[in-house]
Design an enzyme around this catalytic site. Structure first.
Site, PDB file in Angstrom:
ATOM      1  N   GLU A 116      21.409  60.591  32.226  1.00 42.41           N
ATOM      2  CA  GLU A 116      21.934  60.106  30.943  1.00 42.41           C
ATOM      3  C   GLU A 116      20.859  60.126  29.870  1.00 42.41           C
ATOM      4  O   GLU A 116      21.093  60.535  28.726  1.00 42.41           O
ATOM      5  CB  GLU A 116      22.471  58.679  31.090  1.00 42.41           C
ATOM      6  CG  GLU A 116      23.818  58.570  31.757  1.00 42.41           C
ATOM      7  CD  GLU A 116      24.350  57.141  31.755  1.00 42.41           C
ATOM      8  OE1 GLU A 116      25.526  56.962  32.094  1.00 42.41           O
ATOM      9  OE2 GLU A 116      23.575  56.211  31.417  1.00 42.41           O
ATOM     10  N   GLU A 132      22.015  47.341  38.871  1.00 38.91           N
ATOM     11  CA  GLU A 132      21.572  46.200  39.682  1.00 38.91           C
ATOM     12  C   GLU A 132      20.582  45.319  38.933  1.00 38.91           C
ATOM     13  O   GLU A 132      20.535  44.110  39.150  1.00 38.91           O
ATOM     14  CB  GLU A 132      20.940  46.702  40.980  1.00 38.91           C
ATOM     15  CG  GLU A 132      21.931  47.380  41.918  1.00 38.91           C
ATOM     16  CD  GLU A 132      21.258  47.856  43.198  1.00 38.91           C
ATOM     17  OE1 GLU A 132      20.038  47.595  43.353  1.00 38.91           O
ATOM     18  OE2 GLU A 132      21.936  48.511  44.011  1.00 38.91           O
ATOM     19  N   ASP A 133      19.794  45.894  38.046  1.00 38.31           N
ATOM     20  CA  ASP A 133      18.774  45.121  37.324  1.00 38.31           C
ATOM     21  C   ASP A 133      19.363  44.263  36.205  1.00 38.31           C
ATOM     22  O   ASP A 133      18.950  43.115  35.999  1.00 38.31           O
ATOM     23  CB  ASP A 133      17.723  46.058  36.725  1.00 38.31           C
ATOM     24  CG  ASP A 133      16.794  46.642  37.788  1.00 38.31           C
ATOM     25  OD1 ASP A 133      16.879  46.194  38.950  1.00 38.31           O
ATOM     26  OD2 ASP A 133      16.001  47.530  37.441  1.00 38.31           O
TER      27      ASP A 133
END
Length: 784
Positions: free
Chosen positions: A73, A8-9
């Site tokens: 991750e 989203e960023d």
């Protein structure tokens, strides 16, 4: 490269821009899809992508830590960093690195929420914290008053630089490359804002392309765009210029489909699309102006800081195109050559113990040419010494075709006249002094040598060193193979003969043809002297060049072709030359070390002769009347120890520039007056019976060097003062010289005077040291 980011960023902003830029550079970039994040655990595909990456770029934004997926991750990335050497390049996207290290602000809030979630193991949260702290301590890119595009470019350069350093295999096993790269880098001036075209020039197989490849591999990442267009000569011949224009643009812009209809449209497209880009372009193996015009027309086609490298065998082509500088690639030195050969033959930088001498033989044969060293070394890899010896014997008879084919490319690009000139040099004139007379000979062949010798030099096919014509031994072998291929089975049908066995076969069997234009027969020993009937030359109607040694020709000279321009007969056994010898067109007549006692009288058919060489002819008694040789420029009688008389016609030869009578020990009679207005060099040294220097009549201002040392002269005539151009006068060991006019010392041109060991010379009359002398030698005299 693996991108780790909060969707989203940054997915549709910075991450997308970075992904696109990396892909355009040809870097395989993994950007996880949202669909892959649906499960609770990191997928095997993502784990595989991380482990196979050389670089991971965590783009840490404000909401990054709120994503368990991002943190999971990141933990895997940090683990791979420790285990596989994965390089982490963090980007702090509008967050302070200290917030990441210490997990304050938004990061503290995110971790507080994670800790409230009963489904998340606290041990896992601690792993995330440690990973974030470790990444926060890595120097990266911080978005603080900086443009995104600048950061994208810097990341690109950092990755490309690392890839070049880590993955380049070009420099491995390349001998001598580092010094050449360093010299090229100085010429390239990387970092300066100007646009530079740099040429790399050298003969075929010398390593031009390899040098360009190494430089491209090392610095292309520093440019906005780059392209290496290889084998331009060959590709153009097979596919045309448009295909190369498409390839150039496709590589630079990472576009598969480039629509160009003709080369003119391609030129406009290259210029318009690259004029504002900093590009690095290598155009390899260009041999036509059209190549350069179509692909890199001029400096203003490219943006500030661009560098264009052009490799070519033709330096004049590069100069015509206005390159800023040309780097000449020279052959390897002996140590480098042996190392390169050994790497190919033994896979190590030095020969095996029992192969050292054999290796040195092959290295000497290759004369520092990398192509030849690698081809020969590779062909011998893993073979025994007997096979090596057999290969050497075969090489002397049949040169390696793979090497010669590469070298012949330069020859094939020549015009017909240039090809003939090259073949004459390869067969007859290698090692000859390129003086005005040889130029006249080549001019008489219709070669226009003042132009075409320059062209052969520009194309790296010949060299001139210390005024001597030369060429690489393998180029000479290539030229001789071209002649051999004219008639492999019958040498009498070849245009040029130089191999002893071939020449003897033709002359003994009288099977010469009108195809033959030149013959060299060099029998090394007088014991091997051969006798031929001059009729063996009767069919050779185009014979221009005849050079023979230790050979006897019997019967009449009338069958020698009147087109003969260059006759060189070393150790001529004849006592005299018949008067009916046809030599109307002869420019050079050389009979060194001959048995000639008396030349023919009243020479009237040598009007074209410019060089007459009888040096070392110990039986010659006197020179003939040379009135019929008005264009003679060089007369060499050095070492004619029986010569006692020089005909008066010699003293008035208007074109004579060099007269050599050195060591003519019995010479006494010389013209009383001389008027040789073109004479530059006059050698009478060691003519121990020569007593009287002749009077100078008329203008002899051209005379610069006069050697009278070891003569029996007692004084110099007053007419000596008219030698206004004399620079060096040597009278060393003139033991009878007692009178020396001071007017000679005051001559403005005289720089060196040697009167040492002139035992009878007490001084120089009325001389007070005035004049322009730079060196004066008086040792062994009474001069104070």
């Amino acid at each position: 490269v693996f991108l780790n980011f909060h969707g989203e960023d940054t997915r549709k902003s910075f991450t997308d821009h970075l992904y696109t830029a990396l892909e355009k550079k040809g870097i395989i970039t993994f950007k996880d899809d949202e669909k892959l994040q649906q499960g609770k655990y990191i997928s095997q595909e993502l784990l595989k992508a991380i482990r196979e990456s050389r670089y991971a770029i965590p783009i840490i934004s404000k909401n990054y830590a709120s994503s368990r997926w991002c943190l999971t991750e990141l933990a895997q990335i940090v683990e791979c960093m420790r285990e596989t050497g994965l390089t982490i390049l963090p980007v702090f996207y509008h967050v302070d690195p200290s917030e990441v290290r210490n997990q304050t602000g938004a990061f503290a809030k995110a971790f507080a929420r994670h800790e409230e979630d009963p489904n998340i193991d606290m041990e896992k949260i601690q792993t995330w914290r440690v990973s974030l702290k470790e990444v926060g301590n890595i120097s990266g890119w911080h978005f603080h008053l900086r443009y995104e595009s600048t950061i994208v470019q810097e990341i690109n350069e950092r990755i490309l630089q690392g890839l070049s350093r880590n993955f380049s295999t070009l420099s491995k096993d390349l001998v001598g490359i580092e010094s050449r790269v360093e010299e090229m880098m100085n010429i390239l001036g990387i970092g300066l804002d100007d646009v530079r075209f740099i040429g790399i020039h050298g003969m075929g197989g010398v390593g031009k392309t390899t040098l360009a490849e190494v430089i491209y591999d090392r610095i292309s990442y520093q440019f906005e765009a780059s392209s290496f267009i290889a084998c331009i000569r060959e590709v153009t011949r097979n596919h045309g210029l448009v295909s190369l224009q498409k390839r150039l643009l496709s590589k630079i812009f990472m576009e598969r489909e480039i629509n160009i209809w003709d080369d003119r449209e391609g030129m406009n497209m290259i210029r318009n699309r690259l004029r504002n880009k900093k590009v690095f372009l290598v155009l390899d193996d260009v041999d036509r102006d059209q190549h350069l015009t179509a692909l890199a027309g001029s400096h203003d086609w490219f943006g500030s800081g661009s560098r264009i490298i052009l490799t070519s065998r033709d330096s004049h082509l590069l100069k015509r195109h206005g390159v800023n500088d040309i780097y000449k690639v020279n052959e390897l030195n002996n140590d480098e050559a042996l190392q390169l050969f050994s790497l190919a033959a033994f896979k190590k930088p030095h020969p095996k113990e029992h192969y050292v001498d054999l290796s040195k033989g092959f290295v000497k044969y290759a004369q520092g040419l990398p192509l030849a060293l690698k081809v020969l070394g590779s062909s011998l890899f893993g073979r025994g010494t007997n096979a090596w010896k057999g290969a050497w014997d075969q090489l002397k008879v049949n040169p390696n075709k793979g090497i010669l084919d590469v070298l012949q490319v330069g020859f094939d690009g020549l015009e017909d006249l240039q090809k003939k000139l090259f073949l004459d040099i390869a067969c007859f004139f290698t090692g000859e002094v390129l003086d005005s007379i040889l130029m006249d000979i080549l001019e008489s062949f219709g070669y226009y040598p003042y132009l075409n010798i320059d062209i052969l030099m520009e194309k790296c096919l010949i060299t001139i060193s210390s005024k001597r014509l030369g060429m690489h031994d393998l180029l000479q072998k290539m030229g001789q193979e071209i002649i051999y291929d004219e008639s492999p089975d019958e040498p009498g049908r070849r245009s040029r003969l130089w191999h002893c066995e071939d020449v003897l076969h033709v002359l003994k069997n009288n099977i010469g043809t009108e195809v033959i234009e030149g013959i060299v027969l060099n029998l090394p020993n007088k014991k091997d002297q051969e006798r031929f009937n001059v009729k063996a030359f009767s069919k050779m109607k185009k014979l221009r060049i005849l050079k023979i040694r230790n050979t006897s020709i019997v019967n009449s000279f009338s069958n020698l072709c009147d087109k003969l321009l260059n006759l060189h007969w070393h150790s001529n056994p004849l006592r005299s030359i018949p008067t009916h010898f046809r030599a109307d067109n002869l420019i050079e007549l050389r009979f060194p070390c001959s048995h000639i006692k008396q030349l023919w009288k009243g020479i009237s058919r040598l009007g074209s002769l410019k060089r007459f060489d009888l040096s070392g002819s110990q039986y010659l008694l006197e020179t003939p009347d040379l009135t019929g040789v008005p264009n003679l420029e060089t007369l060499d009688l050095e070492g004619c120890t029986s010569l006692s008389k020089v005909h008066k016609s010699v003293g008035v030869l208007k074109q004579l520039r060099r007269l050599n009578l050195h060591a003519c020990k019995r010479l006494k009679s010389f013209p009383n007056e001389i008027s040789m207005e073109s004479l530059e060099h006059f050698y009478l040294s060691n003519c121990s019976r020569f007593e009287k220097f002749p009077d100078i009549v008329g203008n002899m201002n051209s005379l610069r060097l006069l050697y009278l040392n070891g003569t029996a002269i007692k004084e110099l005539p007053l007419s000596f003062k008219s030698l206004c151009g004399l620079s060096i006068l040597s009278l060393h060991n003139c033991k009878k010289l007692s009178i020396f006019p001071s007017v000679i010392c005051r001559c403005s041109s005289l720089k060196i005077l040697d009167v040492s060991n002139c035992l009878a010379l007490g001084g120089i009359q009325d001389w007070n040291g005035e004049g322009y002398l730079e060196q004066l030698y008086t040792g062994g005299t009474a001069i104070k």
